[in-house]
Design an enzyme around this catalytic site. Structure first.
Site, PDB file in Angstrom:
ATOM      1  N   CYS A  20      -8.625 -14.788   1.961  1.00  0.00           N
ATOM      2  CA  CYS A  20      -7.919 -14.154   1.072  1.00  0.00           C
ATOM      3  C   CYS A  20      -8.415 -14.345  -0.320  1.00  0.00           C
ATOM      4  O   CYS A  20      -8.889 -13.241  -0.949  1.00  0.00           O
ATOM      5  CB  CYS A  20      -6.502 -14.161   1.055  1.00  0.00           C
ATOM      6  SG  CYS A  20      -5.840 -15.873   0.530  1.00  0.00           S
ATOM      7  N   HIS A  29      -0.905 -16.421  -0.346  1.00  0.00           N
ATOM      8  CA  HIS A  29      -1.884 -15.299   0.040  1.00  0.00           C
ATOM      9  C   HIS A  29      -1.998 -14.375  -1.484  1.00  0.00           C
ATOM     10  O   HIS A  29      -1.238 -14.310  -2.152  1.00  0.00           O
ATOM     11  CB  HIS A  29      -1.220 -14.804   1.197  1.00  0.00           C
ATOM     12  CG  HIS A  29      -2.127 -13.448   1.900  1.00  0.00           C
ATOM     13  ND1 HIS A  29      -3.096 -14.018   2.560  1.00  0.00           N
ATOM     14  CD2 HIS A  29      -1.996 -12.378   1.622  1.00  0.00           C
ATOM     15  CE1 HIS A  29      -3.854 -12.597   2.818  1.00  0.00           C
ATOM     16  NE2 HIS A  29      -3.119 -11.813   2.470  1.00  0.00           N
ATOM     17  N   ASN A  77      -6.916  -6.731   2.027  1.00  0.00           N
ATOM     18  CA  ASN A  77      -6.865  -8.310   2.137  1.00  0.00           C
ATOM     19  C   ASN A  77      -7.408  -8.958   3.267  1.00  0.00           C
ATOM     20  O   ASN A  77      -7.774  -8.088   4.319  1.00  0.00           O
ATOM     21  CB  ASN A  77      -5.396  -8.595   2.119  1.00  0.00           C
ATOM     22  CG  ASN A  77      -4.531  -8.316   3.338  1.00  0.00           C
ATOM     23  OD1 ASN A  77      -3.627  -9.269   3.656  1.00  0.00           O
ATOM     24  ND2 ASN A  77      -4.716  -7.295   4.091  1.00  0.00           N
TER      25      ASN A  77
END
Length: 362
Positions: A266, A324, A336
């Site tokens: 990420c 994240h 993402n």
């Protein structure tokens, strides 16, 4: 896994041939025109074809679409992950769930005795959920449909299973375009609101595919376009960075060895996209929360602008717990690299439950 233990009234079906099964590699035609990119969706092409044809099977069922079938199968079998799918849709080895003998395995505490002589589940004493949609054999006998018109009906065939799941979910006149009726339909699959929420998150993500908001001008547009261009690349634990995709490190909590996967995690994806606009970001998601103007979680999603970083953390008030990061696209969507086993993709911002705010650098 959800087991279809509740029997509903049978719904009418109409047969469609396997016209969609020979679509070009990489994408499938979608109802209403356009195409669906299997790689961007993170779905094997043959399973996506089954969802498309299956969604066309029920009769009067407003709102039935391939995304609903994909949302169910994602949770039940991860789209038959680890199994071979033939051109005709047969899945091998067959997918069978835990033995439903009341022992507690798989969450089952009520014994369900055999109803099919072990024909579909290989167990002549107790039932097991079968196929990519995890039907109980008794339920499949009531709802099973020949999804590819080959003269046989099997829960271990992707086309038959998808068509049968569509008929089951449509019930007796359900309108699946109504969110509450959709929730009720999913609940019949597994009597758990957490399960319903998980399936709906997948449906929302699949609905978002191909509906990307307009790209803004300036550096925000540069960042967004750079990230969008990476769609379909695999998640790699520790992979990627300002220079682009790369192999990563060992090993994720789930066991992925990033050294064997070329792609992005990420924060590697956000580093790459922002580098295209001349902005250097730290390596980890938690560190990136300290860059730019912090947008607190308490301000809500409405405070975000396209191009902002968007964070998720175990404690939204503590940046050190952020695990994240994605890039906000607008209209409730983000780009993402979600997790090992998945690809860079567009998700709704609600795909993860622990929103921890954002950061604005543009």
């Amino acid at each position: 896994m959800g087991c279809l233990a509740v029997l509903l009234l049978a719904a009418a079906v109409c047969c469609t041939g396997p016209a969609l099964l020979s679509a070009a590699a990489g994408s499938q035609p979608a109802a209403g025109g356009g195409s669906v990119d299997a790689a961007a969706a993170g779905i094997p092409e043959r399973m996506l074809a089954a969802y498309l044809t299956g969604a066309a099977q029920p009769g009067n069922c407003p709102g039935m679409r391939w995304q609903i079938l994909a949302g169910i199968a994602r949770v039940e079998s991860d789209h038959a992950a680890g199994h071979q799918i033939s051109a005709g849709g047969d899945i091998s080895p067959p997918i069978t769930g835990p033995r439903l003998d009341g022992s507690g395995a798989g969450g089952n505490t009520t014994a369900i005795t055999d109803t099919d002589g072990g024909a579909w589940d290989g167990d002549a004493q107790f039932e097991r959920a079968v196929g990519p949609f995890q039907f109980l054999p008794e339920t499949f006998r009531s709802y099973g449909r020949d999804g590819n018109s080959d003269g046989t009906v099997s829960p271990h065939n992707a086309d038959d299973a998808a068509a049968s799941a569509a008929v089951y979910l449509c019930g007796n006149g359900r309108d699946l375009s109504d969110r509450q009726q959709l929730r009720a339909a999913i609940y019949t699959y597994n009597h758990s609101q957490a399960y319903v929420d998980d399936v709906l998150a997948g449906i929302d993500r699949y609905d978002a595919l191909g509906s990307k908001p307009a790209t803004p001008t300036g550096n925000a547009g540069v960042v967004i376009e750079a990230a969008l261009a990476q769609q379909g690349l695999p998640y790699s634990w520790g992979g990627g960075g300002p220079g682009g995709p790369s192999t990563g490190i060992c090993c994720s909590p789930g066991g992925q060895d990033g050294r064997t996967v070329n792609g992005f995690d990420c924060s590697g994806l956000t580093q790459y996209a922002y580098a295209k606009a001349g902005i250097s970001l730290p390596r980890t998601a938690a560190e990136q929360a300290g860059a730019g103007q912090r947008i607190p979680a308490s301000a809500g999603y409405g405070a975000l602008q396209p191009g902002d970083l968007i964070f998720y953390g175990y404690n939204p008030a503590s940046d050190s717990t952020i695990h994240h990061v994605g890039i906000y696209l607008g209209n409730g969507q983000m780009i993402n690299a979600p997790r090992p086993g998945k690809v860079v993709r567009i998700d709704p911002v609600t795909a993860m439950p622990d929103y921890a705010g954002g950061a604005r650098l543009l």
